[in-house]
Design a protein around this motif. Sequence first.
Motif, PDB file in Angstrom:
ATOM      1  N   ARG A 195       0.816  -1.216   0.000  1.00  0.00           N
ATOM      2  CA  ARG A 195       0.000   0.000   0.000  1.00  0.00           C
ATOM      3  C   ARG A 195       0.847   1.262   0.000  1.00  0.00           C
ATOM      4  N   LEU A 196       2.149   1.161   0.145  1.00  0.00           N
ATOM      5  CA  LEU A 196       3.005   2.344   0.252  1.00  0.00           C
ATOM      6  C   LEU A 196       2.888   3.290  -0.942  1.00  0.00           C
ATOM      7  N   PRO A 197       2.897   2.805  -2.173  1.00  0.00           N
ATOM      8  CA  PRO A 197       2.793   3.749  -3.301  1.00  0.00           C
ATOM      9  C   PRO A 197       1.527   4.595  -3.248  1.00  0.00           C
ATOM     10  N   ALA A 198       0.411   3.957  -2.885  1.00  0.00           N
ATOM     11  CA  ALA A 198      -0.843   4.722  -2.797  1.00  0.00           C
ATOM     12  C   ALA A 198      -0.783   5.752  -1.677  1.00  0.00           C
ATOM     13  N   LEU A 199      -0.188   5.361  -0.531  1.00  0.00           N
ATOM     14  CA  LEU A 199      -0.078   6.303   0.585  1.00  0.00           C
ATOM     15  C   LEU A 199       0.856   7.459   0.240  1.00  0.00           C
ATOM     16  N   CYS A 200       1.959   7.161  -0.441  1.00  0.00           N
ATOM     17  CA  CYS A 200       2.883   8.227  -0.840  1.00  0.00           C
ATOM     18  C   CYS A 200       2.196   9.209  -1.792  1.00  0.00           C
ATOM     19  N   ALA A 201       1.411   8.651  -2.712  1.00  0.00           N
ATOM     20  CA  ALA A 201       0.678   9.533  -3.632  1.00  0.00           C
ATOM     21  C   ALA A 201      -0.315  10.409  -2.876  1.00  0.00           C
ATOM     22  N   ALA A 202      -0.965   9.827  -1.846  1.00  0.00           N
ATOM     23  CA  ALA A 202      -1.923  10.603  -1.049  1.00  0.00           C
ATOM     24  C   ALA A 202      -1.211  11.708  -0.271  1.00  0.00           C
ATOM     25  N   ILE A 203      -0.043  11.371   0.263  1.00  0.00           N
ATOM     26  CA  ILE A 203       0.720  12.378   1.015  1.00  0.00           C
ATOM     27  C   ILE A 203       1.059  13.564   0.111  1.00  0.00           C
ATOM     28  N   GLU A 204       1.571  13.272  -1.066  1.00  0.00           N
ATOM     29  CA  GLU A 204       1.968  14.344  -1.976  1.00  0.00           C
ATOM     30  C   GLU A 204       0.755  15.145  -2.445  1.00  0.00           C
ATOM     31  N   ARG A 205      -0.358  14.452  -2.664  1.00  0.00           N
ATOM     32  CA  ARG A 205      -1.573  15.131  -3.118  1.00  0.00           C
ATOM     33  C   ARG A 205      -2.111  16.072  -2.033  1.00  0.00           C
ATOM     34  N   ALA A 234       0.265  19.128  -1.555  1.00  0.00           N
ATOM     35  CA  ALA A 234       0.169  20.091  -2.661  1.00  0.00           C
ATOM     36  C   ALA A 234      -1.099  20.930  -2.561  1.00  0.00           C
ATOM     37  N   ALA A 235      -2.162  20.343  -2.004  1.00  0.00           N
ATOM     38  CA  ALA A 235      -3.432  21.065  -1.865  1.00  0.00           C
ATOM     39  C   ALA A 235      -3.515  21.875  -0.579  1.00  0.00           C
ATOM     40  N   GLY A 236      -2.449  21.852   0.228  1.00  0.00           N
ATOM     41  CA  GLY A 236      -2.467  22.614   1.478  1.00  0.00           C
ATOM     42  C   GLY A 236      -3.138  21.902   2.623  1.00  0.00           C
ATOM     43  N   ARG A 237      -3.477  20.615   2.449  1.00  0.00           N
ATOM     44  CA  ARG A 237      -4.099  19.830   3.522  1.00  0.00           C
ATOM     45  C   ARG A 237      -2.984  19.140   4.310  1.00  0.00           C
ATOM     46  N   HIS A 238      -2.275  19.921   5.083  1.00  0.00           N
ATOM     47  CA  HIS A 238      -1.067  19.422   5.736  1.00  0.00           C
ATOM     48  C   HIS A 238      -1.376  18.381   6.817  1.00  0.00           C
ATOM     49  N   ALA A 239      -2.432  18.585   7.562  1.00  0.00           N
ATOM     50  CA  ALA A 239      -2.771  17.617   8.607  1.00  0.00           C
ATOM     51  C   ALA A 239      -3.124  16.262   8.000  1.00  0.00           C
ATOM     52  N   GLU A 240      -3.859  16.255   6.871  1.00  0.00           N
ATOM     53  CA  GLU A 240      -4.201  15.004   6.215  1.00  0.00           C
ATOM     54  C   GLU A 240      -2.944  14.315   5.667  1.00  0.00           C
ATOM     55  N   ALA A 241      -1.986  15.119   5.210  1.00  0.00           N
ATOM     56  CA  ALA A 241      -0.739  14.525   4.719  1.00  0.00           C
ATOM     57  C   ALA A 241      -0.002  13.805   5.841  1.00  0.00           C
ATOM     58  N   ASP A 289      -1.411  12.563   8.524  1.00  0.00           N
ATOM     59  CA  ASP A 289      -2.194  11.362   8.861  1.00  0.00           C
ATOM     60  C   ASP A 289      -1.837  10.207   7.930  1.00  0.00           C
ATOM     61  N   ALA A 290      -1.719  10.496   6.653  1.00  0.00           N
ATOM     62  CA  ALA A 290      -1.337   9.450   5.697  1.00  0.00           C
ATOM     63  C   ALA A 290       0.081   8.956   5.981  1.00  0.00           C
ATOM     64  N   PHE A 291       0.933   9.838   6.485  1.00  0.00           N
ATOM     65  CA  PHE A 291       2.304   9.440   6.826  1.00  0.00           C
ATOM     66  C   PHE A 291       2.307   8.434   7.971  1.00  0.00           C
ATOM     67  N   ARG A 292       1.418   8.576   8.925  1.00  0.00           N
ATOM     68  CA  ARG A 292       1.339   7.612  10.033  1.00  0.00           C
ATOM     69  C   ARG A 292       0.986   6.220   9.505  1.00  0.00           C
ATOM     70  N   LEU A 293       0.091   6.166   8.535  1.00  0.00           N
ATOM     71  CA  LEU A 293      -0.236   4.870   7.933  1.00  0.00           C
ATOM     72  C   LEU A 293       0.957   4.306   7.169  1.00  0.00           C
ATOM     73  N   ALA A 294       1.691   5.188   6.514  1.00  0.00           N
ATOM     74  CA  ALA A 294       2.861   4.729   5.767  1.00  0.00           C
ATOM     75  C   ALA A 294       3.934   4.187   6.711  1.00  0.00           C
ATOM     76  N   ARG A 295       4.081   4.800   7.871  1.00  0.00           N
ATOM     77  CA  ARG A 295       5.049   4.292   8.857  1.00  0.00           C
ATOM     78  C   ARG A 295       4.644   2.908   9.349  1.00  0.00           C
TER      79      ARG A 295
END
Length: 683
Positions: free
Chosen positions: A63-73, A76-83, A85-91
């Motif tokens: 699932r890492l590629p999908a999570l990395c894409a979500a983090i970058e997305r 880029a949109a300024g949703r830093h807290a959501e980024a 959150d996705a990083f915690r799942l990636a860890r």
Amino acid sequence: MELQLAPPLGTLRLISSTHHRPKVSATAAPSTSSSSSSAEPLKPRPRLPPQRSAPRPRPGPARLPALCAAIERHAAAGRHAEALDAFRLARAAGPFTPLPPTTYHALISAAAALREPGAAAAVAWHMESSGAETDVFTHNCVLGMYLSCGMLGEARRVFEGMPERNGVTWGIMMGGLVDRGRPRAALALFREMWAEAGGGEAQPRAVVVAIRAATVSGSLRAGRQLHSCVVKMGLCDDGESGRYLSCALLDMYSKCGRVDLARRVFDAMMPYQRTIVVWNSMLAGYVLHGCSEEALELYHEMRRSGVAMDQFTFSTMLGVFARLGLLEHAKQAHAGLIQRGLPLDIVGNTALVDLYCKWGRMEDARNVFERMPKRNLISWNALIAGYGYHGMGDKAIEVFERLIAEGIAPNHVTFLAVLNACRFSGLVDKGKRIFQLMAQNPKTKPRAMHYACVIELFGREGLLDEAYSMIRRALFTPTANMWGALLTASRVHKNMHLAKLAAEQLLAMESEKINNYAVLLNLYISSGRQDDACKVVETLKKKGLCISNACSWVTVKKKDHRFFFKDSLHPQCADIYRKLDTLMKEVKEAGYVAEENELLPDVHPDEQNISRAYHSERLAIAFGLISTSPCAPLRITQSHRLCLDCHKIIKFLTKVAKREIVVRDGSRFHHFKLGICSCGDYW
């Protein structure tokens, strides 16, 4: 649970027990039937474990590629807290699996934007523990992240441990130190960088940050040394970087008190480098140091150059227009902004309200105030103060009560504005009530300036004993403003004892202020004490002080016309004096009698026998009457306080000329109309 066998039936019965653990009885009663003799005892049915929901599957490496894409997305949109959150799942999916560089850069920007030290530490730890490859660019990003989160120690460790550093690295580290209130440490770092480079080369961004550090620390010496470095490297001629450096130097010289050197930097810039930001910086420098004439000249030069002003230009120049009395300039500039579709921010709107208030255009000020999309306390204070200075005390109190009703907490400036309004309008009872309201709140404990307002409020109504008791009951040493308020009251009500006491206190506190001697001279002359008046004049001569000439000016057809006592330099001098002589005859026929025994502010004491008909304000009024339409009100600005005789003359002039005259003197605004002044003859 205790298990027993029933003898006749050979079946089980469950019996609840709360005191004993469950146990099974192996004894069975003998059977009377032969067929049952061989039957085995029944065993209890095994209890099934309770059913539980299946555990949530942990995210796997797939699932890492999908999570990395979500983090970058998200980043880029300024949703830093959501980024994050996705990083915690990636860890959780890959604790030690390195992420792509673009993902790390997105996480670094998210942590820096949120300024969360915990998130910054987590991102840096994951990069280190996963063995992710880092280059200079990534190290610079981590350094900036730590500095944004206030982690100076960690930033310093990264900086010192970097295998390779470039000019951007030094600039980021220095900028972080400046932002954290350590400009001298930033300058020390620049010296280290300069020495490491051999003293002949530096990255322009680092130099800009160093100049900003010199500006913040107020070090003109460091700023001039940096200027020498810039000239030595020839960076000022280097396109965009040269413009940034020149603008930084201009701002540094201005804020360090050398606006002349700032202008040299400005003049040395190429025309294409002078953007609106550069023009605004130079204008702001002039305004900061009170150089209104120079700011106005530069503003006209900017308009001729074809550079279109913005909201900051307008907000900066409003103060200049107000100080120089250029109301028409302000209106034209405001109209230009509206035509270009540039709305004013809260600062610009408040400055416009203040400008209209200072020039007696209270209807315009109120209209701007009501149309403001947002207001702050400064906006309210400007309108309240404007109503007060124009003698509209009731309107000022109305706005003050509306402010309270909207749940806005007034500050000391608000109370000063509304007390001034009560003072100028003679609202004693309301002023006392507001002063008591202020005293009841520990956060707005009255200061000396508020005491001075109340003292003058009492003095205006002739309550001199109460005014003097305010000084005696003050919990601090009375200030010059407090004694000055008592002196004004004593002068108006001709209480020589209190006036002499207040004047002596003022002279002891401000021995070099010429106005104190002028008021004391007026007191002695008006009471016939010529000997004491001569002593004051002798004191002035010994101290080398002299009463400066007053100046009055009026704006006609967008041009200022200045006048002094017995001025003969104006091109229409003959017409002005002819008109003034005619007006003097008319006011005498209307009942005017000259005031005697008064020292005039624009006439030297030795010239008191000279005709007082040619005071500067009278010349300005005469010129205004022959140069404007019969229905237009006149607006005169006077550098000194109006003398009593001129105040009396202007009241008669509004009768005979049937014109409204507004005079702004060194004390307040005077609205003259039909023989009445808004000040109530108290100023």
